[in-house]
Design a protein around this motif. Structure first.
Motif, PDB file in Angstrom:
ATOM      1  N   GLN A  83     -55.866 115.553  28.798  1.00 29.81           N
ATOM      2  CA  GLN A  83     -54.500 115.529  28.389  1.00 29.81           C
ATOM      3  C   GLN A  83     -54.066 117.207  28.734  1.00 29.81           C
ATOM      4  O   GLN A  83     -52.908 117.646  28.801  1.00 29.81           O
ATOM      5  N   GLU A 137     -52.037 117.547  31.923  1.00 32.95           N
ATOM      6  CA  GLU A 137     -50.564 117.250  31.641  1.00 32.95           C
ATOM      7  C   GLU A 137     -50.046 118.286  30.904  1.00 32.95           C
ATOM      8  O   GLU A 137     -48.796 118.555  31.065  1.00 32.95           O
ATOM      9  N   ARG A 172     -41.581 116.754  31.655  1.00 32.64           N
ATOM     10  CA  ARG A 172     -42.625 115.860  31.062  1.00 32.64           C
ATOM     11  C   ARG A 172     -42.998 114.850  32.331  1.00 32.64           C
ATOM     12  O   ARG A 172     -42.400 115.012  33.415  1.00 32.64           O
ATOM     13  N   GLY A 173     -44.037 114.360  31.975  1.00 28.06           N
ATOM     14  CA  GLY A 173     -44.621 113.181  33.236  1.00 28.06           C
ATOM     15  C   GLY A 173     -45.053 113.898  34.409  1.00 28.06           C
ATOM     16  O   GLY A 173     -44.708 113.336  35.356  1.00 28.06           O
ATOM     17  N   SER A 232     -48.636 110.981  35.834  1.00 22.55           N
ATOM     18  CA  SER A 232     -48.709 109.878  35.077  1.00 22.55           C
ATOM     19  C   SER A 232     -50.010 109.353  34.467  1.00 22.55           C
ATOM     20  O   SER A 232     -50.906 109.937  34.759  1.00 22.55           O
ATOM     21  N   PRO A 233     -49.726 108.569  33.481  1.00 25.93           N
ATOM     22  CA  PRO A 233     -51.096 108.140  32.620  1.00 25.93           C
ATOM     23  C   PRO A 233     -51.921 107.534  33.624  1.00 25.93           C
ATOM     24  O   PRO A 233     -53.255 107.978  33.710  1.00 25.93           O
ATOM     25  N   THR A 293     -54.920 106.746  17.682  1.00 25.10           N
ATOM     26  CA  THR A 293     -54.551 105.815  18.761  1.00 25.10           C
ATOM     27  C   THR A 293     -53.552 104.484  18.393  1.00 25.10           C
ATOM     28  O   THR A 293     -53.076 103.823  19.369  1.00 25.10           O
ATOM     29  N   SER A 299     -50.494 102.934  20.488  1.00 23.54           N
ATOM     30  CA  SER A 299     -50.273 103.598  22.119  1.00 23.54           C
ATOM     31  C   SER A 299     -50.428 102.301  22.714  1.00 23.54           C
ATOM     32  O   SER A 299     -51.001 101.254  22.790  1.00 23.54           O
ATOM     33  N   GLU A 341     -52.413 102.085  28.904  1.00 24.60           N
ATOM     34  CA  GLU A 341     -52.930 103.429  29.460  1.00 24.60           C
ATOM     35  C   GLU A 341     -52.207 104.542  28.780  1.00 24.60           C
ATOM     36  O   GLU A 341     -53.161 105.667  29.050  1.00 24.60           O
ATOM     37  N   GLN A 342     -51.263 104.540  28.072  1.00 24.83           N
ATOM     38  CA  GLN A 342     -50.992 105.776  27.639  1.00 24.83           C
ATOM     39  C   GLN A 342     -51.717 106.125  26.273  1.00 24.83           C
ATOM     40  O   GLN A 342     -51.688 107.482  25.919  1.00 24.83           O
ATOM     41  N   LEU A 376     -53.383 109.608  26.406  1.00 21.58           N
ATOM     42  CA  LEU A 376     -52.723 110.647  26.110  1.00 21.58           C
ATOM     43  C   LEU A 376     -52.818 110.927  24.548  1.00 21.58           C
ATOM     44  O   LEU A 376     -52.029 111.764  23.925  1.00 21.58           O
ATOM     45  N   THR A 377     -53.502 109.931  23.915  1.00 22.88           N
ATOM     46  CA  THR A 377     -53.494 110.276  22.469  1.00 22.88           C
ATOM     47  C   THR A 377     -54.831 109.893  21.909  1.00 22.88           C
ATOM     48  O   THR A 377     -54.881 110.574  20.848  1.00 22.88           O
TER      49      THR A 377
END
Length: 485
Positions: free
Chosen positions: A373, A376, A386-387, A390-391, A431, A434, A437-438, A441-442
């Motif tokens: 994380q 990013e 942002r982004g 990508s995940p 999580t 979520s 695959e995102q 980021l969590t």
């Protein structure tokens, strides 16, 4: 005997797949990866949540973990932090370092990593004498070794079987290899060349144990290390091979430019600290009239085997050189933030053709998710966008990027790779909700409920299955170094 795991969901071929059945042979090498299997077969362990290939920690200094939470009192700088680091390095001997590294490697496994690149430069005794050479009684190593004799050692400590380890060559390197093997983490021991304290400067007293005198001295020791490890830790099938050797240039501050071409002659991965601090760039320009990247490129070292660690303060030309050579970049976001190094141009490097990987370096945290994380987060802070990754790109950096950096048969759930993976809770307070695959980021290391390497469960719900509570391992590590834990 084969091993099988049924995964509720998993990252396979760059996408989320459901009902994934992993099968491995008796060498813990994957022989089948099947998707769309509705339920776990009777001979397979069911793994709930989301499974990722084991994280690859491409840059580690194991003993730096002992500095966590101990260097913030007066702010300070990278250079004052380094003085504290030297004081801890001075305490290490083979037995104590094995105890320390075992705890660190166990925490890595709990944090989502199953492979590590150990950038190792504490080669010799405290007075600079190589292990295996004759040393007088009462040298600087004795007080720590004597203290360790009266300290309870954890289960599986190989030093119990050999209290004369300091009499053998490569004692520190062998201690790290044993620690990794006993914890169950795959290691690429990056044997580091460290010849000068700064450009055109001798090693300081604190650095004496890092050096080999000359480039020939390093090469001779490195060759001996490879021979020793080929006997003690032979490389076999992907799943059952846990100890590998690589090479590293500490930095262009620590290896004279005239010696760098020797690394272009070597096979296998080569790592280097690169442009972590502006002062390094200034010194390189003053001495060589070129940036550290340009110095390496002139020496023939910059190619697709090279991993440049940090790469924080780069020019556009530096980025083009590293990208054009398809070098790997090892970003260490948590350490770079902790030491106020700055934020490197990761997106520009990736766009130029470099491969991005991740490392925990000084282990401010040992959390593969937070480190990922951080890549990013740094990009968003630096760019205002942002982004930036990508995940899917973040997962690739954590897994395949690191596998490339260390040249290890890991990083993907595919036939022929080692059976190494981690499972994340998808129903925790972090999580829950979520999307696919995102979760990269969590989630945090608190969501890693299962870590498997070599087909074996190494950590379950934060407890090492062989070594026990990881906090207790650290208690022993602080005790053996006579540091207040």
């Amino acid at each position: 005997m084969s091993t099988r795991y049924w995964c509720e969901s998993a990252w396979v071929d760059g996408a989320v797949a459901h009902g994934v059945l992993l099968s491995a042979d008796d060498t813990a090498t994957l022989t089948a990866v099947e998707t769309g299997i509705d339920a776990a077969p009777s001979d397979a362990e069911a793994v709930h949540g989301f499974v990722l290939p084991g994280g690859v920690n491409a840059h580690s200094h194991a003993f730096h973990r002992m500095l966590r939470g101990r260097t913030h009192g007066d702010g300070g700088t990278f250079w004052t932090w380094r003085e504290v680091m030297y004081s801890v390095a001075a305490k290490l001997d083979p037995q104590s370092y094995e105890t320390v590294a075992r705890a660190v490697f166990a925490e890595m496994l709990a944090g989502g990593y199953t492979s590590v690149g150990e950038f190792h430069y504490v080669h010799h005794a405290q007075d600079g004498t190589p292990y295996g050479a004759d040393r007088p009684r009462g040298d600087a190593a004795d007080p720590v070794a004597e203290a360790d004799e009266h300290t309870e050692r954890p289960r599986g400590d190989a030093s119990d079987a050999n209290d004369d380890d300091e009499r053998r060559a490569h004692a520190m390197e062998r201690a790290l290899a044993r620690a990794a093997a006993s914890a169950g983490i795959r290691i690429r021991l990056l044997d580091t060349c460290y010849l000068t304290g700064a450009i055109d400067s001798e090693l300081s007293a604190e650095q004496a144990r890092f050096g080999d005198g000359t480039i020939d001295g390093y090469m001779d020791r490195h060759t001996g290390l490879i021979d020793t490890f080929s006997d003690e830790f032979p490389v076999k099938a992907p799943g059952e091979s846990f100890v590998h050797v690589g090479a590293a240039i500490h930095s262009i501050r620590a290896v004279p430019a005239a010696n760098l071409p020797r690394f272009a002659e070597m096979s296998g991965p080569v790592h280097v600290h690169l442009s972590e601090q502006p002062a390094e760039n200034d010194a390189s320009q003053a001495a060589y009239g070129a940036s550290p990247t340009e110095v390496l490129a002139r020496s023939g070292v910059v190619d697709d085997r090279l991993s440049a660690v940090h790469a924080t303060h780069l020019s556009e030309e530096d980025i083009a050189i590293l990208g054009g050579s398809r070098s790997t970049i090892v970003m260490c976001p948590c350490t770079e933030a902790d030491l106020a190094d700055g934020i490197g141009p990761a997106r520009e490097l990736a766009d130029a053709g470099a491969v991005i990987s991740l490392g925990s370096d000084q282990h401010v945290v040992l959390d593969a998710l937070r480190e990922t994380q951080g890549l990013e987060a740094g990009e968003r802070l630096r760019s205002g966008q942002r982004g930036r990754f990508s995940p899917a790109e973040l997962i690739t950096a954590l897994t395949e990027g690191g596998a490339r950096s260390l040249d290890l048969p890991v990083g993907a759930l595919e036939v022929g790779k080692a059976c190494d993976f981690v499972a994340l809770r998808t129903d925790s307070m972090r999580t829950m909700g979520s999307l696919d695959e995102q979760i990269i980021l969590t989630a945090t290391s608190a969501d890693v409920h299962l870590t498997v390497s070599g087909g074996q469960v190494r950590v379950r719900d934060g407890v090492h299955t062989e070594l026990g509570e990881i906090a207790e391992l650290y208690s022993r590590a602080f005790a053996v170094l006579e540091m207040e834990g």
